[in-house]
Design a protein around this motif. Structure first.
Motif, PDB file in Angstrom:
ATOM      1  N   LEU A   1       0.693  -1.066   0.059  1.00 23.25           N
ATOM      2  CA  LEU A   1      -0.144  -0.117  -0.127  1.00 23.25           C
ATOM      3  C   LEU A   1       0.719   1.313  -0.025  1.00 23.25           C
ATOM      4  CD1 LEU A   1      -2.724   1.382   0.044  1.00 23.25           C
ATOM      5  CD2 LEU A   1      -2.401   1.168   2.657  1.00 23.25           C
ATOM      6  N   VAL A   2       1.833   1.133   0.829  1.00 26.58           N
ATOM      7  CA  VAL A   2       2.898   2.507   1.002  1.00 26.58           C
ATOM      8  C   VAL A   2       3.472   2.661  -0.278  1.00 26.58           C
ATOM      9  CG1 VAL A   2       4.669   3.498   2.327  1.00 26.58           C
ATOM     10  CG2 VAL A   2       2.702   2.456   3.478  1.00 26.58           C
ATOM     11  N   ALA A   3       4.135   1.674  -0.904  1.00 27.27           N
ATOM     12  CA  ALA A   3       4.891   1.509  -2.023  1.00 27.27           C
ATOM     13  C   ALA A   3       3.933   2.202  -3.269  1.00 27.27           C
ATOM     14  CB  ALA A   3       5.300   0.247  -2.352  1.00 27.27           C
ATOM     15  N   GLU A   4       2.724   1.520  -3.358  1.00 25.77           N
ATOM     16  CA  GLU A   4       1.711   2.172  -4.428  1.00 25.77           C
ATOM     17  C   GLU A   4       1.640   3.767  -4.164  1.00 25.77           C
ATOM     18  OE1 GLU A   4      -2.724   1.449  -5.846  1.00 25.77           O
ATOM     19  OE2 GLU A   4      -1.529  -0.294  -5.207  1.00 25.77           O
ATOM     20  N   GLN A   5       1.389   4.078  -2.819  1.00 24.91           N
ATOM     21  CA  GLN A   5       1.214   5.578  -2.619  1.00 24.91           C
ATOM     22  C   GLN A   5       2.166   6.381  -2.834  1.00 24.91           C
ATOM     23  OE1 GLN A   5      -0.149   5.596   1.647  1.00 24.91           O
ATOM     24  NE2 GLN A   5      -2.141   5.082   1.075  1.00 24.91           N
ATOM     25  N   LYS A   6       3.439   5.861  -2.689  1.00 19.76           N
ATOM     26  CA  LYS A   6       4.581   6.670  -2.835  1.00 19.76           C
ATOM     27  C   LYS A   6       5.013   6.424  -4.352  1.00 19.76           C
ATOM     28  CE  LYS A   6       5.791   7.209   1.910  1.00 19.76           C
ATOM     29  NZ  LYS A   6       5.876   8.716   1.859  1.00 19.76           N
ATOM     30  N   GLY A   7       4.611   5.671  -5.316  1.00 17.75           N
ATOM     31  CA  GLY A   7       4.963   5.417  -6.339  1.00 17.75           C
ATOM     32  C   GLY A   7       6.287   4.739  -6.532  1.00 17.75           C
ATOM     33  N   VAL A   8       6.459   3.791  -5.592  1.00 16.85           N
ATOM     34  CA  VAL A   8       7.946   3.170  -5.761  1.00 16.85           C
ATOM     35  C   VAL A   8       7.694   1.659  -6.246  1.00 16.85           C
ATOM     36  CG1 VAL A   8       9.680   2.158  -4.135  1.00 16.85           C
ATOM     37  CG2 VAL A   8       8.507   4.429  -3.374  1.00 16.85           C
TER      38      VAL A   8
ATOM     39  N   PRO B   1       9.074  -1.722  -6.860  1.00 16.45           N
ATOM     40  CA  PRO B   1      10.565  -2.640  -6.715  1.00 16.45           C
ATOM     41  C   PRO B   1      11.283  -3.365  -7.872  1.00 16.45           C
ATOM     42  CG  PRO B   1       8.321  -3.948  -6.024  1.00 16.45           C
ATOM     43  CD  PRO B   1       8.074  -2.520  -6.450  1.00 16.45           C
ATOM     44  N   SER B   2      10.633  -3.359  -8.955  1.00 18.11           N
ATOM     45  CA  SER B   2      11.295  -3.742  -9.922  1.00 18.11           C
ATOM     46  C   SER B   2      12.124  -2.663 -10.593  1.00 18.11           C
ATOM     47  CB  SER B   2      10.533  -4.634 -11.087  1.00 18.11           C
ATOM     48  OG  SER B   2       9.449  -3.368 -11.574  1.00 18.11           O
ATOM     49  N   LEU B   3      11.773  -1.450 -10.602  1.00 20.64           N
ATOM     50  CA  LEU B   3      12.523  -0.278 -10.843  1.00 20.64           C
ATOM     51  C   LEU B   3      13.281   0.359 -10.050  1.00 20.64           C
ATOM     52  CD1 LEU B   3       9.518   1.670 -12.811  1.00 20.64           C
ATOM     53  CD2 LEU B   3      11.467   0.204 -13.910  1.00 20.64           C
ATOM     54  N   THR B   4      13.190   0.520  -8.881  1.00 15.23           N
ATOM     55  CA  THR B   4      13.817   1.037  -7.981  1.00 15.23           C
ATOM     56  C   THR B   4      14.105   0.231  -6.853  1.00 15.23           C
ATOM     57  OG1 THR B   4      11.959   2.298  -6.832  1.00 15.23           O
ATOM     58  CG2 THR B   4      13.505   3.362  -8.594  1.00 15.23           C
ATOM     59  N   PRO B   5      14.874  -0.990  -6.737  1.00 16.85           N
ATOM     60  CA  PRO B   5      14.880  -1.750  -5.533  1.00 16.85           C
ATOM     61  C   PRO B   5      15.358  -1.364  -4.330  1.00 16.85           C
ATOM     62  CG  PRO B   5      16.514  -2.423  -7.507  1.00 16.85           C
ATOM     63  CD  PRO B   5      15.544  -1.483  -7.962  1.00 16.85           C
ATOM     64  N   LYS B   6      16.497  -0.541  -4.600  1.00 22.22           N
ATOM     65  CA  LYS B   6      17.096   0.055  -3.346  1.00 22.22           C
ATOM     66  C   LYS B   6      16.083   0.970  -2.468  1.00 22.22           C
ATOM     67  CE  LYS B   6      21.520  -1.299  -3.679  1.00 22.22           C
ATOM     68  NZ  LYS B   6      22.089  -2.328  -2.592  1.00 22.22           N
TER      69      LYS B   6
ATOM     70  N   TYR C   1      12.867   0.654  -2.695  1.00 17.86           N
ATOM     71  CA  TYR C   1      12.038  -0.080  -2.231  1.00 17.86           C
ATOM     72  C   TYR C   1      12.376  -0.716  -0.853  1.00 17.86           C
ATOM     73  CZ  TYR C   1       8.303  -3.653  -2.327  1.00 17.86           C
ATOM     74  OH  TYR C   1       7.069  -4.737  -1.799  1.00 17.86           O
ATOM     75  N   GLU C   2      13.633  -1.083  -1.064  1.00 22.67           N
ATOM     76  CA  GLU C   2      14.114  -1.983   0.288  1.00 22.67           C
ATOM     77  C   GLU C   2      14.013  -0.649   1.530  1.00 22.67           C
ATOM     78  OE1 GLU C   2      18.398  -3.693   1.577  1.00 22.67           O
ATOM     79  OE2 GLU C   2      17.824  -4.140  -0.423  1.00 22.67           O
ATOM     80  N   ALA C   3      14.600   0.311   0.973  1.00 22.54           N
ATOM     81  CA  ALA C   3      14.654   1.208   2.268  1.00 22.54           C
ATOM     82  C   ALA C   3      13.189   1.642   2.728  1.00 22.54           C
ATOM     83  CB  ALA C   3      15.005   2.755   1.826  1.00 22.54           C
ATOM     84  N   LEU C   4      12.202   1.473   2.097  1.00 21.12           N
ATOM     85  CA  LEU C   4      10.708   2.072   2.305  1.00 21.12           C
ATOM     86  C   LEU C   4      10.389   0.819   2.938  1.00 21.12           C
ATOM     87  CD1 LEU C   4       8.235   3.406   2.009  1.00 21.12           C
ATOM     88  CD2 LEU C   4       7.940   2.148  -0.249  1.00 21.12           C
ATOM     89  N   ALA C   5      10.774  -0.564   2.727  1.00 21.36           N
ATOM     90  CA  ALA C   5      10.439  -1.807   3.484  1.00 21.36           C
ATOM     91  C   ALA C   5      10.920  -1.611   5.047  1.00 21.36           C
ATOM     92  CB  ALA C   5      10.582  -3.066   2.870  1.00 21.36           C
ATOM     93  N   ASP C   6      12.245  -1.146   4.977  1.00 22.33           N
ATOM     94  CA  ASP C   6      12.673  -1.000   6.609  1.00 22.33           C
ATOM     95  C   ASP C   6      11.749   0.093   7.146  1.00 22.33           C
ATOM     96  OD1 ASP C   6      14.668  -2.934   5.856  1.00 22.33           O
ATOM     97  OD2 ASP C   6      16.131  -1.098   5.247  1.00 22.33           O
ATOM     98  N   ARG C   7      11.604   1.031   6.627  1.00 22.65           N
ATOM     99  CA  ARG C   7      10.748   2.333   7.304  1.00 22.65           C
ATOM    100  C   ARG C   7       9.256   1.855   7.636  1.00 22.65           C
ATOM    101  NH1 ARG C   7      12.666   5.512   3.225  1.00 22.65           N
ATOM    102  NH2 ARG C   7      10.693   5.882   2.447  1.00 22.65           N
TER     103      ARG C   7
END
Length: 162
Positions: free
Chosen positions: A42-49, A51-56, A58-64
């Motif tokens: 949900l957060v990745a979709e809201q922020k337009g992240v 994972p296949s285009l910007t894995p780093k 996405y990883e930082a977002l996952a940690d947060r």
């Protein structure tokens, strides 16, 4: 406002849990992989992240996201243990009614909301009861914890210019 959308979309994507493994335990609460990935999606979709285009990123977002979930459960644990914090059923009911009314306004009708959730209106309200109760507890705890602090111009200047 984001709080409202998180609950709606978390529930809507509940069917797509990616796993039931335990990521963390905070107090009496368990954070499962499925819960984590729902929030992260949900957060990745809201922020337009993507994972296949910007894995780093996405990883930082996952940690947060994981740290945020843990923080919320830590606050909830402290709030539950604090006997001075009280949330009445009437307050919860009022907040649930406001949120459900907001959802209805967003989707257009009660029938549409029931279709989206695949539940009756009463079941939707019951589902959100615990979430709203927890949210109010956390908010009250934060307020009680921070209410004794005041920050003036001097403190701000000391912080920025020290």
């Amino acid at each position: 406002m984001v709080f409202v959308f998180v609950f709606v979309f978390t529930f809507l994507f509940a069917e797509k849990q990616l796993g039931d493994g335990v990521l963390a335990v905070v107090g009496d609460e368990i954070i499962t992989q499925g819960d984590f990935f729902q929030q992260l999606s949900l957060v990745a979709e809201q922020k337009g992240v993507d994972p296949s285009l910007t894995p780093k990123k996405y990883e930082a977002l996952a940690d947060r996201v994981l740290l945020n979930i843990i923080d919320q459960y830590v606050l909830l644990d402290f709030a539950v243990k604090d006997s001075t914090i009280i949330v009445s059923d009437l307050e919860v009911k009022k907040q649930v009614e406001q949120q459900v009314s907001y959802f209805i306004d967003r989707v257009g009708s009660v029938e549409e909301l029931e279709t989206i959730f695949n539940m009756s209106l009463q079941q939707i309200k019951e589902y959100y009861w615990e979430e709203v109760y927890r949210s109010l507890l956390i908010d009250r705890f934060k307020y009680s914890f921070l209410s004794g602090f005041s920050v003036g111009k001097k403190e701000v200047e000391d912080f920025f210019f020290a």
